[in-house]
Motif scaffolding. Structure first.
Motif, PDB file in Angstrom:
ATOM      1  N   SER A 140       1.146  -1.075  -0.056  1.00  0.00           N
ATOM      2  CA  SER A 140      -0.036   0.142   0.009  1.00  0.00           C
ATOM      3  C   SER A 140       0.920   1.170  -0.043  1.00  0.00           C
ATOM      4  O   SER A 140       1.487   1.628   1.125  1.00  0.00           O
ATOM      5  CB  SER A 140      -0.921  -0.086   1.174  1.00  0.00           C
ATOM      6  OG  SER A 140      -1.679   1.140   1.469  1.00  0.00           O
ATOM      7  N   CYS A 141       1.062   1.624  -1.291  1.00  0.00           N
ATOM      8  CA  CYS A 141       1.922   2.961  -1.488  1.00  0.00           C
ATOM      9  C   CYS A 141       1.858   3.547  -2.708  1.00  0.00           C
ATOM     10  O   CYS A 141       1.057   3.027  -3.495  1.00  0.00           O
ATOM     11  CB  CYS A 141       3.592   2.561  -1.235  1.00  0.00           C
ATOM     12  SG  CYS A 141       4.002   1.606  -2.401  1.00  0.00           S
ATOM     13  N   SER A 142       2.454   4.955  -2.907  1.00  0.00           N
ATOM     14  CA  SER A 142       2.303   5.371  -4.270  1.00  0.00           C
ATOM     15  C   SER A 142       3.184   4.784  -4.991  1.00  0.00           C
ATOM     16  O   SER A 142       4.225   4.053  -4.533  1.00  0.00           O
ATOM     17  CB  SER A 142       2.684   7.022  -4.068  1.00  0.00           C
ATOM     18  OG  SER A 142       4.061   7.157  -3.750  1.00  0.00           O
ATOM     19  N   TYR A 143       3.069   4.879  -6.364  1.00  0.00           N
ATOM     20  CA  TYR A 143       3.947   4.537  -7.479  1.00  0.00           C
ATOM     21  C   TYR A 143       5.274   4.819  -7.038  1.00  0.00           C
ATOM     22  O   TYR A 143       6.377   4.109  -7.315  1.00  0.00           O
ATOM     23  CB  TYR A 143       3.654   4.822  -8.794  1.00  0.00           C
ATOM     24  CG  TYR A 143       3.792   6.156  -8.926  1.00  0.00           C
ATOM     25  CD1 TYR A 143       4.798   6.677  -9.837  1.00  0.00           C
ATOM     26  CD2 TYR A 143       2.559   7.018  -8.692  1.00  0.00           C
ATOM     27  CE1 TYR A 143       4.876   7.868 -10.116  1.00  0.00           C
ATOM     28  CE2 TYR A 143       2.611   8.419  -9.116  1.00  0.00           C
ATOM     29  CZ  TYR A 143       4.049   8.722 -10.256  1.00  0.00           C
ATOM     30  OH  TYR A 143       4.080  10.040 -10.289  1.00  0.00           O
ATOM     31  N   GLN A 144       5.565   5.951  -6.608  1.00  0.00           N
ATOM     32  CA  GLN A 144       7.036   6.656  -6.363  1.00  0.00           C
ATOM     33  C   GLN A 144       7.772   5.783  -5.658  1.00  0.00           C
ATOM     34  O   GLN A 144       8.771   6.056  -5.429  1.00  0.00           O
ATOM     35  CB  GLN A 144       7.049   8.138  -6.230  1.00  0.00           C
ATOM     36  CG  GLN A 144       6.336   8.862  -7.386  1.00  0.00           C
ATOM     37  CD  GLN A 144       6.082  10.229  -7.255  1.00  0.00           C
ATOM     38  OE1 GLN A 144       4.910  10.451  -6.423  1.00  0.00           O
ATOM     39  NE2 GLN A 144       6.787  11.240  -7.516  1.00  0.00           N
ATOM     40  N   LEU A 145       7.077   5.481  -4.509  1.00  0.00           N
ATOM     41  CA  LEU A 145       7.699   4.645  -3.285  1.00  0.00           C
ATOM     42  C   LEU A 145       7.906   3.365  -3.195  1.00  0.00           C
ATOM     43  O   LEU A 145       8.535   2.578  -2.285  1.00  0.00           O
ATOM     44  CB  LEU A 145       6.847   5.100  -1.824  1.00  0.00           C
ATOM     45  CG  LEU A 145       6.587   6.617  -1.527  1.00  0.00           C
ATOM     46  CD1 LEU A 145       5.979   7.044  -0.365  1.00  0.00           C
ATOM     47  CD2 LEU A 145       8.396   7.297  -1.440  1.00  0.00           C
ATOM     48  N   LEU A 146       7.277   2.600  -4.385  1.00  0.00           N
ATOM     49  CA  LEU A 146       7.495   1.351  -4.589  1.00  0.00           C
ATOM     50  C   LEU A 146       8.829   0.849  -4.674  1.00  0.00           C
ATOM     51  O   LEU A 146       9.506   1.306  -5.536  1.00  0.00           O
ATOM     52  CB  LEU A 146       6.275   0.798  -5.774  1.00  0.00           C
ATOM     53  CG  LEU A 146       6.441  -0.583  -5.909  1.00  0.00           C
ATOM     54  CD1 LEU A 146       5.911  -1.228  -4.841  1.00  0.00           C
ATOM     55  CD2 LEU A 146       5.325  -0.889  -7.001  1.00  0.00           C
TER      56      LEU A 146
END
Length: 238
Positions: A140-146
Motif C-alpha cells: 500500500s503505497c504510491s508508485y513513487q515509493l514502491l
C-alpha cells in the motif's frame, strides 16, 4: 468486482503483448494494481501496489479468508460512508467501490432498472479472485515509493489524463518523468492510457464501451504503450 478503469475485457490481450517481451525470471510489477484483474492472470514473481490502501486491505483480507457480504442495502452503504471510522478498510473498499455506481469511489449507491445486486456480483468476483491472489507481494503505497527489483517488467494503469479519476490527486507530468527514470534504470515499462506523449510507442489498441454516468455511454480507444526499446528476438535452442 466492478472497478473504475478495470481491464477485465482486454486483460488477456494486453497480457499477451507484454508477456512476449518478459524475460525469464523478470518480476511483473504493477504500481497501480487497481482491481488486480491483470496481475492475477500472470505467473512468476509478482508485485502489486496501490495508493488506495483500502483496496490493498481488501485483497489481503480476501486472501486471509474474509467473506464479503452478498447484499449491501442503500441504508448500509450510506451508513458506512458517513461513519467510516467505525468500519474496517477492507469492508469500506468493498462498499465504496464494489457497490458504487460506475465503481467510482463513493460515487453513489449502485442500482439499475433490473435491481442488480452489485454486492453479490462483487462477492462472486472476489471469491473467484481469491486463489489467484496467492503469491502476489502486496504493498500500500504510491508508485513513487514502491521498491522495484532490478530489471522488472512494470505495467502501469494510472488514472487516465483528463478523466474523472479515482478520488486521489495525480500529477501526470511527474508520472511521465518517473517512467523515464525507470526505463533509464533498466526496466521494461508499459502504460495503459487513451493517449500518451509522443516518446511513448503505441503497441496495441482496441475500442471499448465507457459508461461515464447513468445517462451517457460512449466509445473510447484503449491503448497500450511501450517506453523501453523493444528487446531483440533471440532463438533459444534446447
Amino acid at each position: 468486482m466492478q472497478y473504475l478503469g478495470g481491464k477485465s475485457r482486454i486483460c488477456n490481450q494486453i497480457i499477451s503483448v507484454m508477456s512476449a517481451e518478459r524475460e525469464e525470471g523478470m518480476a511483473w510489477v504493477e504500481p497501480f494494481m487497481g482491481s488486480g484483474e491483470v496481475i492475477s492472470k500472470v505467473a512468476g514473481k509478482r508485485i502489486g501496489a496501490d495508493v488506495n490502501h483500502e483496496m490493498i486491505a481488501l485483497f489481503k483480507a480476501i486472501r486471509g479468508g474474509w467473506t464479503p457480504p452478498t447484499e449491501v442495502t442503500r441504508e448500509f452503504y450510506y451508513e458506512v460512508k458517513n461513519n467510516q471510522d467505525k468500519y474496517s478498510d477492507h469492508l469500506k473498499a468493498f462498499v465504496n467501490i464494489g457497490c458504487s455506481f460506475g465503481a467510482k469511489r463513493w460515487g453513489g449507491y449502485a442500482q439499475n432498472k433490473t435491481n442488480t445486486n452489485y454486492a453479490l456480483r462483487g462477492y462472486n468476483a472476489l471469491i473467484r479472485l481469491k486463489p489467484l491472489l496467492e503469491g502476489i507481494e502486496l504493498h500500500s503505497c504510491s508508485y513513487q515509493l514502491l521498491d522495484i527489483p532490478d530489471k522488472s517488467l512494470i505495467y502501469c494503469d494510472p488514472p487516465y489524463c483528463k478523466t474523472t479519476g479515482y478520488g486521489f490527486e495525480f500529477d501526470h507530468e511527474t508520472f511521465y518523468a518517473w517512467c523515464r527514470s525507470k526505463v533509464d534504470d533498466g526496466h521494461y515499462l508499459f502504460v495503459s492510457e487513451y493517449n500518451m506523449p509522443d516518446y511513448f510507442q503505441e503497441v496495441w489498441s482496441s475500442e471499448v464501451v465507457v459508461t461515464a454516468n447513468k445517462d451517457t455511454v460512449s466509445r473510447k480507444t484503449e491503448r497500450l504503450f511501450r517506453l523501453h526499446k523493444k528487446p531483440k528476438f533471440t532463438l533459444k535452442m534446447y
